[in-house]
Design a protein around this motif. Structure first.
Motif, PDB file in Angstrom:
ATOM      1  N   GLU A   1       2.342  -5.811  -4.482  1.00  0.00           N
ATOM      2  CA  GLU A   1       3.263  -4.880  -3.841  1.00  0.00           C
ATOM      3  C   GLU A   1       4.731  -5.176  -4.201  1.00  0.00           C
ATOM      4  OE1 GLU A   1       2.180  -3.290   0.084  1.00  0.00           O
ATOM      5  OE2 GLU A   1       0.913  -5.068   0.252  1.00  0.00           O
TER       6      GLU A   1
ATOM      7  N   ALA B   1       7.534  -3.074  -2.174  1.00  0.00           N
ATOM      8  CA  ALA B   1       7.281  -2.794  -0.759  1.00  0.00           C
ATOM      9  C   ALA B   1       8.553  -2.722   0.079  1.00  0.00           C
ATOM     10  CB  ALA B   1       6.340  -3.849  -0.183  1.00  0.00           C
TER      11      ALA B   1
ATOM     12  N   SER C   1      -0.907  -1.899  -4.792  1.00  0.00           N
ATOM     13  CA  SER C   1      -0.022  -0.922  -4.151  1.00  0.00           C
ATOM     14  C   SER C   1      -0.807  -0.116  -3.124  1.00  0.00           C
ATOM     15  CB  SER C   1       0.596   0.015  -5.190  1.00  0.00           C
ATOM     16  OG  SER C   1       1.393   1.015  -4.569  1.00  0.00           O
TER      17      SER C   1
END
Length: 198
Positions: free
Chosen positions: A141, A144, A173
């Motif tokens: 991620e 994020a 993701s």
């Protein structure tokens, strides 16, 4: 140009998983919390005791020590650690790949880590990893904590690095729109059966 290949990789938190990411391609991985996405990346990076095999081209992860493997297969965790006071101390070379592309000027290198925002630390962690010239990327991620403008900057930089060096990328993701933008393939892990993908 090297393919990343995972063969029946497992540990106490991860049921056996096999997958392959060709050189220059991005495989996106999604799934609910607890499905084992981060555990899988850590196992591929040889950070946790696991069974099975991982290959980068002809290099098998058990044939080299951990630090050597991780110089080739670079992991960007969701939260990166910083061990020195200032940003510049974490970079071995004065010429830093991607600094301007991620919206930074040279003055960022003089900043204290403690004074950075979460998003700044996240972008700088990616730069730190790319400047080690990994031959494969494991991204947990990586956008994020970023606003839309910086999300696109990160996506573009990773795409440029991947294309230039023909490296395989495994990208975790939760954003399906992002997965469509950056991924060549999408696998979904399920919480009840981590090696069940669709």
């Amino acid at each position: 140009m090297s393919r990343l290949r995972v063969v029946k990789l497992s540990n106490k938190f991860l049921r056996p998983i096999s997958l392959s990411v060709p050189s220059g391609k991005c495989l996106c991985l999604s799934g609910p919390s607890g499905a084992g996405k981060t555990v899988l990346l850590r196992a591929i990076a040889d950070l946790d005791l696991s069974h099975g095999k991982v290959f980068l081209g002809n290099l098998e992860h058990m044939s080299v020590d951990g630090p050597t493997w991780r110089r080739n297969v670079g992991l960007l965790p969701a939260e990166s650690h910083w061990w020195l006071e200032r940003v510049g101390a974490h970079f071995a070379e004065a010429q830093i790949i991607g600094l301007e592309q991620l919206g930074f000027g040279a003055k960022i290198l003089d900043r204290r880590i403690a004074g950075l925002s979460t998003g700044e630390r996240q972008r700088l962690a990616l730069l730190r990893l790319l400047n080690q010239r990994p031959k494969a990327l494991l991204l947990d991620e990586p956008t994020a904590s970023l606003d839309p403008k910086n999300v696109r900057r990160v996506e573009k930089l990773i795409a440029t690095y991947r294309s230039k060096h023909k490296i395989p990328v495994l990208w975790v993701s939760h954003d399906l729109r992002q997965i469509k933008r950056v991924g060549d393939q999408h696998l979904r892990m399920t919480s009840s059966d981590p090696d069940s993908m669709k």
